[in-house]
Write a protein that holds these residues in place. Structure first.
Motif, PDB file in Angstrom:
ATOM      1  N   THR A 159       6.195  15.695  77.043  1.00 46.91           N
ATOM      2  CA  THR A 159       5.063  16.576  76.756  1.00 46.91           C
ATOM      3  C   THR A 159       4.877  17.542  77.928  1.00 46.91           C
ATOM      4  O   THR A 159       5.448  17.350  79.011  1.00 46.91           O
ATOM      5  CB  THR A 159       3.779  15.764  76.566  1.00 46.91           C
ATOM      6  N   ALA A 160       4.057  18.561  77.705  1.00 50.25           N
ATOM      7  CA  ALA A 160       3.802  19.515  78.776  1.00 50.25           C
ATOM      8  C   ALA A 160       3.178  18.822  79.981  1.00 50.25           C
ATOM      9  O   ALA A 160       3.519  19.121  81.132  1.00 50.25           O
ATOM     10  CB  ALA A 160       2.885  20.636  78.278  1.00 50.25           C
ATOM     11  N   ARG A 164       4.730  18.595  83.736  1.00 56.03           N
ATOM     12  CA  ARG A 164       3.994  19.012  84.943  1.00 56.03           C
ATOM     13  C   ARG A 164       3.976  17.894  85.979  1.00 56.03           C
ATOM     14  O   ARG A 164       4.110  18.161  87.178  1.00 56.03           O
ATOM     15  CB  ARG A 164       2.562  19.411  84.558  1.00 56.03           C
ATOM     16  N   PHE A 213      10.874  24.897  81.838  1.00 55.31           N
ATOM     17  CA  PHE A 213       9.438  24.745  81.572  1.00 55.31           C
ATOM     18  C   PHE A 213       8.731  26.101  81.567  1.00 55.31           C
ATOM     19  O   PHE A 213       7.913  26.373  80.686  1.00 55.31           O
ATOM     20  CB  PHE A 213       8.810  23.827  82.617  1.00 55.31           C
ATOM     21  N   SER A 215      10.023  29.002  80.956  1.00 57.48           N
ATOM     22  CA  SER A 215      10.467  29.775  79.792  1.00 57.48           C
ATOM     23  C   SER A 215       9.841  29.247  78.504  1.00 57.48           C
ATOM     24  O   SER A 215       9.535  30.013  77.588  1.00 57.48           O
ATOM     25  CB  SER A 215      11.990  29.741  79.690  1.00 57.48           C
ATOM     26  N   ALA A 216       9.645  27.927  78.431  1.00 58.59           N
ATOM     27  CA  ALA A 216       9.076  27.320  77.226  1.00 58.59           C
ATOM     28  C   ALA A 216       7.565  27.505  77.155  1.00 58.59           C
ATOM     29  O   ALA A 216       6.978  27.386  76.069  1.00 58.59           O
ATOM     30  CB  ALA A 216       9.419  25.833  77.179  1.00 58.59           C
ATOM     31  N   HIS A 217       6.933  27.794  78.283  1.00 54.73           N
ATOM     32  CA  HIS A 217       5.475  27.981  78.313  1.00 54.73           C
ATOM     33  C   HIS A 217       5.152  29.297  79.030  1.00 54.73           C
ATOM     34  O   HIS A 217       4.559  29.298  80.116  1.00 54.73           O
ATOM     35  CB  HIS A 217       4.794  26.810  79.023  1.00 54.73           C
ATOM     36  N   THR A 219       3.533  33.021  79.978  1.00 53.25           N
ATOM     37  CA  THR A 219       2.199  33.611  79.990  1.00 53.25           C
ATOM     38  C   THR A 219       2.329  35.099  80.270  1.00 53.25           C
ATOM     39  O   THR A 219       3.222  35.526  81.015  1.00 53.25           O
ATOM     40  CB  THR A 219       1.309  32.955  81.064  1.00 53.25           C
TER      41      THR A 219
END
Length: 352
Positions: A159-160, A164, A213, A215-217, A219
């Motif tokens: 999961t995100a 993290r 991470f 690239s997948a999230h 902003t």
């Protein structure tokens, strides 16, 4: 009235192309800058100019690792063990050994001539992975490839929040601890706590997870990335200046790829690249340089040594001018080599 034909779908990751373009330019600047530290004493204007170029460019390898992570860890891209060990891994190993041999022979020809004892010694060094210094990146990538079946599982199923946490642990043990370990009170530690930190090679794997991470999230906000990049540059520049002043000579501790400043700079630049809009004309240029980047990385040291042999280095004038000019020249030479070699099918597939 006929409808306009739909635009063909994009097959390349524009953000990754931009990251790789920035990374290969930074690699070249790093290597061009190195002699410029001999232009003056620590803290002098010429020395600080060299430090500026070094500080902005040492995020190059982390950026390449992050770009690799964005591509290789993408769950949408199929990568079986069979493909990994019959295509990806052999291609990297063959390219590494081929170019390592080329550099061994090149250096003998340029500086001393080819001799039987020299060839025997070169063969020994080849087997023992004592290659041209910049090829260490390929040594790291061999390990990155070996861990892909595991890191891809993490990227696909974590999961995100878990990502993290993992990235935070990596930053603590692979980036922060190695940076501060040489300072008090960390110098007082003994035994097992001194072994908690990750060494550089294994910490490099963390950059691939960070690249995936981010690239997948993504902003659209740019200011946090700009702040990270500026903060990373300040830590790298200021830390190196202070450490070098204390040592009386260049200290590379804060320029290492696994140091806090370089990590922040790399993350900031990566985030800015993801958020940056890319026009069609720029896209074509970035796509070409990105595809050429591996070849440019492999061959630019040839040109750097040849130019140096004829006295063309960063020392030929003020580093504020010589570094960017010589870097652009090396980039052009490397891209020219790629334009030729990429037309040879076997070479394109296995060597560049």
């Amino acid at each position: 009235m006929a409808t306009a034909a739909a635009a063909p779908p994009r097959t390349r990751n524009q953000a990754v192309d931009l990251v790789k373009t920035v990374a290969i330019c930074a690699v070249i600047v790093t290597h061009v800058t190195a002699p410029a530290f001999g232009m003056g004493d620590v803290g002098s204007a010429p020395w600080l100019t060299a430090l500026f170029w070094a500080s902005v460019s040492h995020a190059s390898v982390p950026l390449f690792l992050m770009a690799s992570g964005a591509l290789l860890l993408d769950p949408g891209r199929e990568l079986t063990l069979r493909k990994l060990y019959t295509k990806n891994f052999p291609r990297l190993l063959i390219a590494l050994l081929f170019w390592a041999v080329c550099y061994k022979v090149f250096i003998m020809v340029l500086f001393g001539g080819v001799t039987v004892p020299g060839l025997i010694q070169a063969g020994k060094e080849l087997v023992l992975f004592r290659h041209e210094e910049h090829l260490y990146y390929l040594h790291i990538m061999l390990l990155v490839y070996a861990f892909l079946p595991i890191t891809r599982l993490v990227a696909a199923h974590a999961t995100a929040g878990q990502m993290r946490y993992l990235l935070g642990l990596w930053f603590l043990l692979g980036i922060l601890y190695p940076t501060v370990k040489i300072y008090w009170p960390f110098t007082l530690l003994v035994g097992i706590p001194t072994q908690w930190l990750m060494n550089m090679t294994y910490a490099a794997i963390g950059y691939t997870l960070l690249g995936y991470f981010l690239s997948a999230h993504p902003t659209s906000r740019r200011w946090p990335w700009g702040a990270a990049a500026l903060g990373g540059f300040a830590v790298t520049f200021g830390g190196t200046w202070l450490a070098s002043g204390s040592a009386g000579a260049l200290s590379g501790h804060f320029l290492e790829g696994m140091s806090v400043g370089v990590c922040l700079l790399a993350a900031g630049l990566y985030g800015l690249c993801i958020a940056a809009p890319v026009g069609d004309r720029a896209e074509r240029v970035l796509s070409f340089v990105s595809r050429a980047s591996f070849c440019v990385f492999l061959v630019h040291i040839f040109f750097l040594k040849v130019f140096a042999h004829f006295g063309l280095t960063a020392l030929a004038g003020p580093a504020v001018v010589t570094v960017p000019v010589l870097s652009a020249l090396l980039l052009g030479c490397g891209c020219g080599v790629y334009a030729v070699l990429s037309r040879i099918p076997g070479v394109r597939r296995w060597l560049v």
